[in-house]
Design a protein around this motif. Structure first.
Motif, PDB file in Angstrom:
ATOM      1  N   ALA A   1      84.148 117.339  98.673  1.00  0.00           N
ATOM      2  CA  ALA A   1      83.491 117.893  99.849  1.00  0.00           C
ATOM      3  C   ALA A   1      82.298 117.014 100.241  1.00  0.00           C
ATOM      4  O   ALA A   1      81.654 116.408  99.393  1.00  0.00           O
ATOM      5  N   GLN A   2      82.055 116.998 101.524  1.00  0.00           N
ATOM      6  CA  GLN A   2      80.942 116.194 102.010  1.00  0.00           C
ATOM      7  C   GLN A   2      79.627 116.916 101.758  1.00  0.00           C
ATOM      8  O   GLN A   2      79.575 118.140 101.625  1.00  0.00           O
ATOM      9  N   SER A   3      78.557 116.132 101.716  1.00  0.00           N
ATOM     10  CA  SER A   3      77.232 116.738 101.618  1.00  0.00           C
ATOM     11  C   SER A   3      76.242 115.876 102.391  1.00  0.00           C
ATOM     12  O   SER A   3      76.480 114.688 102.625  1.00  0.00           O
ATOM     13  N   VAL A   4      75.154 116.508 102.795  1.00  0.00           N
ATOM     14  CA  VAL A   4      74.100 115.829 103.538  1.00  0.00           C
ATOM     15  C   VAL A   4      72.777 116.131 102.865  1.00  0.00           C
ATOM     16  O   VAL A   4      72.484 117.297 102.566  1.00  0.00           O
ATOM     17  N   THR A   5      71.998 115.095 102.637  1.00  0.00           N
ATOM     18  CA  THR A   5      70.694 115.258 102.006  1.00  0.00           C
ATOM     19  C   THR A   5      69.600 114.801 102.958  1.00  0.00           C
ATOM     20  O   THR A   5      69.598 113.646 103.398  1.00  0.00           O
ATOM     21  N   GLN A   6      68.715 115.717 103.265  1.00  0.00           N
ATOM     22  CA  GLN A   6      67.527 115.352 104.016  1.00  0.00           C
ATOM     23  C   GLN A   6      66.385 115.355 103.019  1.00  0.00           C
ATOM     24  O   GLN A   6      66.031 116.396 102.473  1.00  0.00           O
ATOM     25  N   LEU A   7      65.847 114.195 102.763  1.00  0.00           N
ATOM     26  CA  LEU A   7      64.943 114.009 101.628  1.00  0.00           C
ATOM     27  C   LEU A   7      63.595 114.686 101.810  1.00  0.00           C
ATOM     28  O   LEU A   7      62.928 115.010 100.826  1.00  0.00           O
ATOM     29  N   ASP A   8      63.174 114.868 103.040  1.00  0.00           N
ATOM     30  CA  ASP A   8      61.850 115.439 103.299  1.00  0.00           C
ATOM     31  C   ASP A   8      62.004 116.801 103.951  1.00  0.00           C
ATOM     32  O   ASP A   8      62.616 116.914 105.008  1.00  0.00           O
ATOM     33  N   SER A   9      61.434 117.821 103.342  1.00  0.00           N
ATOM     34  CA  SER A   9      61.517 119.140 103.959  1.00  0.00           C
ATOM     35  C   SER A   9      60.470 119.285 105.067  1.00  0.00           C
ATOM     36  O   SER A   9      60.690 120.018 106.033  1.00  0.00           O
ATOM     37  N   GLN A  10      59.343 118.574 104.906  1.00  0.00           N
ATOM     38  CA  GLN A  10      58.305 118.624 105.933  1.00  0.00           C
ATOM     39  C   GLN A  10      57.733 117.227 106.154  1.00  0.00           C
ATOM     40  O   GLN A  10      57.523 116.473 105.198  1.00  0.00           O
ATOM     41  N   VAL A  11      57.479 116.898 107.422  1.00  0.00           N
ATOM     42  CA  VAL A  11      56.865 115.623 107.758  1.00  0.00           C
ATOM     43  C   VAL A  11      55.737 115.888 108.763  1.00  0.00           C
ATOM     44  O   VAL A  11      55.989 116.199 109.923  1.00  0.00           O
ATOM     45  N   PRO A  12      54.477 115.812 108.292  1.00  0.00           N
ATOM     46  CA  PRO A  12      53.358 115.929 109.223  1.00  0.00           C
ATOM     47  C   PRO A  12      52.976 114.550 109.751  1.00  0.00           C
ATOM     48  O   PRO A  12      52.984 113.567 109.005  1.00  0.00           O
ATOM     49  N   GLU A  20      59.844 108.608 110.959  1.00  0.00           N
ATOM     50  CA  GLU A  20      61.221 108.443 110.487  1.00  0.00           C
ATOM     51  C   GLU A  20      61.603 109.657 109.671  1.00  0.00           C
ATOM     52  O   GLU A  20      60.900 110.026 108.720  1.00  0.00           O
ATOM     53  N   LEU A  21      62.711 110.282 110.023  1.00  0.00           N
ATOM     54  CA  LEU A  21      63.248 111.406 109.258  1.00  0.00           C
ATOM     55  C   LEU A  21      64.514 110.910 108.576  1.00  0.00           C
ATOM     56  O   LEU A  21      65.426 110.416 109.224  1.00  0.00           O
ATOM     57  N   ARG A  22      64.561 111.098 107.249  1.00  0.00           N
ATOM     58  CA  ARG A  22      65.626 110.477 106.482  1.00  0.00           C
ATOM     59  C   ARG A  22      66.814 111.404 106.262  1.00  0.00           C
ATOM     60  O   ARG A  22      66.652 112.615 106.074  1.00  0.00           O
ATOM     61  N   CYS A  23      67.999 110.796 106.286  1.00  0.00           N
ATOM     62  CA  CYS A  23      69.237 111.546 106.079  1.00  0.00           C
ATOM     63  C   CYS A  23      70.216 110.660 105.333  1.00  0.00           C
ATOM     64  O   CYS A  23      70.456 109.506 105.728  1.00  0.00           O
ATOM     65  N   ASN A  24      70.776 111.183 104.251  1.00  0.00           N
ATOM     66  CA  ASN A  24      71.833 110.501 103.521  1.00  0.00           C
ATOM     67  C   ASN A  24      73.051 111.408 103.422  1.00  0.00           C
ATOM     68  O   ASN A  24      72.917 112.624 103.294  1.00  0.00           O
ATOM     69  N   TYR A  25      74.226 110.814 103.497  1.00  0.00           N
ATOM     70  CA  TYR A  25      75.463 111.599 103.429  1.00  0.00           C
ATOM     71  C   TYR A  25      76.305 111.082 102.275  1.00  0.00           C
ATOM     72  O   TYR A  25      76.058 110.007 101.730  1.00  0.00           O
TER      73      TYR A  25
END
Lengths: 115, 114
Positions: A1-12, A20-25
């Motif tokens: 199954a695929q998954s997506v990881t967003q490394l930062d829950s909050q970016v001020p 930059e908002l990070r995303c890895n799949y």
């Protein structure tokens, strides 16, 4: 199954600064990638998508994202943010189970832009 | 011109009640979805319907029942509401046959169970 990881829950970030908002799949096959934005008390709106072709994708409101197959990443960027960019941002990847397609979402990154 | 609409926008009710949320799309899409977004903003798919037929039914209590009278509508009925059902519920639609599964979302319904 695929998954997506967003490394930062909050970016001020301060207004007019770059972000930059990070995303890895996780997928190793052909992927279709999306960024959605959710403004406070609203539904999800498509910001941009990568289907094929150029790895640099431009979206609405001055956002862009770069598809990097070797790093399995799809990071979202904006060179200068505004207060109005304060929102929750979701990265998503398309998945197929048999004949049924769906989107797999990351847990979201809250972007807070301060004056 | 609203593409995916939901009613009501807010719903406050007591534990044990039965309630419904309605969703309509005017995009001509064949596939519709229901998502639940919890207080941490995590989106979880609940159901997927393709042309009035249930396709995806994730691990959702059977108190939740989707009903699709036609392919433009997908309503969500919830029986015996519990405190943990409090969340924002989103309806979405997409056009099958497109490999990328881009989805269009409604504005959401905020359900509060007291």
């Amino acid at each position: 199954a695929q998954s997506v990881t967003q490394l930062d829950s909050q970016v001020p970030v301060f207004e007019e600064a770059p972000v930059e908002l990070r995303c890895n799949y996780s997928s190793s096959v052909s992927v279709y990638l999306f960024w959605y934005v959710q403004y406070p008390n609203q539904g999800l709106q498509l910001l941009l998508k990568y289907l094929s072709g150029s790895t640099l994708v431009k979206g609405i409101n001055g956002f862009e994202a770069e598809f990097n197959k070797s790093q399995t990443s799809f990071h979202l960027r904006k060179p200068s943010v505004h207060i109005s960019d304060t929102a929750e941002y979701f990265c998503a990847v398309s998945e197929w189970k048999g004949s049924q397609g769906n989107l797999i979402f990351g847990k979201g990154t809250k972007l807070s832009v301060k004056p | 011109d609203t593409a995916v609409s939901q009613t009501p926008k807010y719903l406050v009710t007591q534990m044990g009640n039965d309630k419904s949320i309605k969703c309509e799309q005017n995009l001509g899409h064949d596939t519709m979805y229901w998502y639940k977004q919890d207080s941490k903003k995590f989106l979880k798919i609940m159901f997927s319907y393709n042309n009035k037929e249930l396709i995806i039914n994730e691990t959702v209590p059977n108190r939740f029942s989707p009903k699709s009278p036609d392919k433009a509508h997908l309503n969500l009925h919830i029986n015996s509401l519990e405190l943990g059902d409090s969340a924002v519920y989103f309806c979405a639609s997409s056009q099958p046959g497109l490999a990328h599964n881009e989805q269009f979302f409604g504005p959401g319904t905020r359900l509060t169970v007291l």
